[in-house]
Design an enzyme around this catalytic site. Structure first.
Site, PDB file in Angstrom:
ATOM      1  N   GLU A 158       0.810  -1.216   0.000  1.00  0.00           N
ATOM      2  CA  GLU A 158       0.000   0.000   0.000  1.00  0.00           C
ATOM      3  C   GLU A 158       0.844   1.267   0.000  1.00  0.00           C
ATOM      4  O   GLU A 158       0.338   2.355   0.235  1.00  0.00           O
ATOM      5  CB  GLU A 158      -0.962  -0.019   1.186  1.00  0.00           C
ATOM      6  CG  GLU A 158      -1.945  -1.180   1.091  1.00  0.00           C
ATOM      7  CD  GLU A 158      -2.907  -1.257   2.252  1.00  0.00           C
ATOM      8  OE1 GLU A 158      -2.825  -0.397   3.158  1.00  0.00           O
ATOM      9  OE2 GLU A 158      -3.738  -2.176   2.263  1.00  0.00           O
TER      10      GLU A 158
ATOM     11  N   LYS B 210     -15.545  -1.594   2.565  1.00  0.00           N
ATOM     12  CA  LYS B 210     -14.828  -2.077   1.380  1.00  0.00           C
ATOM     13  C   LYS B 210     -15.867  -2.637   0.415  1.00  0.00           C
ATOM     14  O   LYS B 210     -16.524  -3.637   0.728  1.00  0.00           O
ATOM     15  CB  LYS B 210     -13.823  -3.166   1.763  1.00  0.00           C
ATOM     16  CG  LYS B 210     -12.661  -2.672   2.620  1.00  0.00           C
ATOM     17  CD  LYS B 210     -11.776  -3.835   3.042  1.00  0.00           C
ATOM     18  CE  LYS B 210     -10.543  -3.361   3.790  1.00  0.00           C
ATOM     19  NZ  LYS B 210      -9.738  -4.505   4.312  1.00  0.00           N
TER      20      LYS B 210
END
Length: 437
Positions: A204, A349
């Site tokens: 990330e 999500k």
């Protein structure tokens, strides 16, 4: 009329080089495209991501079956429907799949279609997606959770906890908050170099150095904030956020180091320490007394409801406790958590649940019960910026979309800059008001 004429899917690659699904939706007067993200640390209660399993193609990670499902079954069912009828489209997808976890067609197939339809609807309406979904009241930019140091499943190092993040809460605009994050990121890189530590980045975009302990990891982040010229916040032990410009957020991803047989949290990557649920809750309590931590995501394992209750009772009135693996963007799991009084926030999500409608329902349920929502990426991302649009559309107030490196992460921040520019004087940056603790 914006009638769906064709739905077409293809296999593309995500930010980790793994296959994922991209979907195009064509109507007689509009077009929408969406790419589906994928997680590394996934909750057992998530909707099923359909992969082919043939080791000769992308090591078993190919998604051609999901692509085929879109191009045949889903295309045949949805062609002729109005693309602007989002809830009807999503309900049709759910009925077509017919399983509780979307295992027949695949959540990756279903989500790609759902989001691409929303984009085609926005295109037909002549509106940006955040206005199409959220209407004229969609004016709030999110406070970012910026993942600057990685451990756990996201990095090959000796840090147990998955993400150490900064949250710029002492600013008036999103653009100023983003600048703060970028400057802290570069200050951290210089700090790591000066200490002879690795400056390679994880999935990330955060750094993944081999530090001596989990404590050293958070202390490096705090030091970098000061080196960048910003004021770090205070511990929340006495309540309130004080006048600091930056606070710390954590995602330990505790399910990853929870031993279900021993019923203990095992720090396998560092000290080997083993903690009971009571001891783990006390551990986080001590950290929030020592460090300026405003948010902890998945501080306990996904099915350790008793542990979650202990943690919530200890620090839930002064620290945001975010359920990711615990709630998996699922209204049934969230409703159970609300009833049991665990957590006070939900991570959203879109691929955990599989349709835009279900995602919006989860955000609405959270809001009605005093829980905050954090719109989130996955560790396997693409250039798709839909989550930035959803964050503004829902006035969620917070977004988690990685570090200040890697184009797949920066794409979301850049999209938020554009939205802030479009909103002009209407744009609101909530800063400390994004939290309810």
């Amino acid at each position: 009329m914006p009638i769906i004429q064709r739905i077409f899917a293809r296999q593309i690659l995500d930010s980790r080089g793994n296959p994922t699904v991209e979907v195009d939706v064509f109507t007689d007067s509009s077009f929408g495209r969406a790419a589906v993200p994928s997680g590394a640390s996934t909750g057992v209660h998530e909707a099923v991501e359909l992969r082919d399993g043939d080791k000769e193609f992308y090591l078993g990670k190919s998604v051609m079956k999901a692509v085929e499902n879109v191009n045949t079954i889903i295309n045949d069912e949805l062609s002729g429907m109005l693309v602007t009828e989002q809830s009807e489209i999503d309900n049709a997808l759910l009925q077509l799949d017919g399983t509780p976890n979307k295992s027949k067609l695949g959540a990756n197939a279903i989500l790609g279609v759902s989001l691409a339809c929303a984009k085609a609807g926005a295109d037909y309406s002549g509106l940006p997606l955040y206005r199409y979904i959220g209407g004229t009241l969609a004016t709030q930019l999110p406070v970012p959770m910026m993942n600057v140091l990685n451990g756990g499943a996201h990095a090959d190092n000796n840090v147990d906890f998955q993400e150490f993040m900064i949250m710029p809460i002492g600013f008036d605009t999103f653009s100023d908050a983003l600048r703060c994050g970028a400057e802290v990121f570069h200050a951290l890189k210089s700090l790591l170099k000066s200490k002879g530590l690795n400056t390679a980045v994880g999935d990330e975009g955060g750094f993944a150095p081999n530090v001596k302990s989990n404590e050293e990891a958070i202390e490096l982040v705090i030091e970098a904030v000061g080196k960048a010229g910003y004021k770090i916040g205070n511990s929340t032990a006495n309540g309130g956020l004080g006048d600091g410009q930056v606070m710390i957020a954590l995602d330990p991803a505790s399910s990853e180091f929870y031993d279900t047989e021993k019923k203990k949290y095992v720090f396998k990557k560092s000290s080997g320490q083993e903690l009971t649920s009571e001891e783990m809750a006390a551990y986080w309590e001590s950290w929030t007394e020592k460090y300026p931590i405003i948010s902890i995501e998945d501080g306990m394992a996904e099915d350790d409801w008793a542990g979650w209750k202990l943690l919530t009772d200890k620090i839930g009135k002064r620290v945001q406790l975010v359920g990711d693996d615990l709630f998996v963007t699922n209204t049934e799991r969230l409703a159970e958590g609300i009833e049991k009084g665990v957590g006070n926030s939900i991570l959203i999500k879109v691929n955990q649940i599989g349709t835009l409608t279900e995602t919006l329902q989860a955000i609405d349920l959270a809001r009605r019960n005093g829980y905050t929502s954090v719109i989130s990426h996955r560790s396997g991302e693409t250039e798709d910026t839909t989550i930035a649009q959803i964050a503004v559309a829902t006035n969620a107030g917070q977004i988690k979309t990685g570090s200040l490196s890697r184009t797949d992460r920066i794409a979301k921040y850049n999209e938020l800059l554009r939205i802030e520019e479009q909103l002009d004087t209407e744009a609101i940056y909530p800063a400390k008001k994004a939290f309810r603790v």
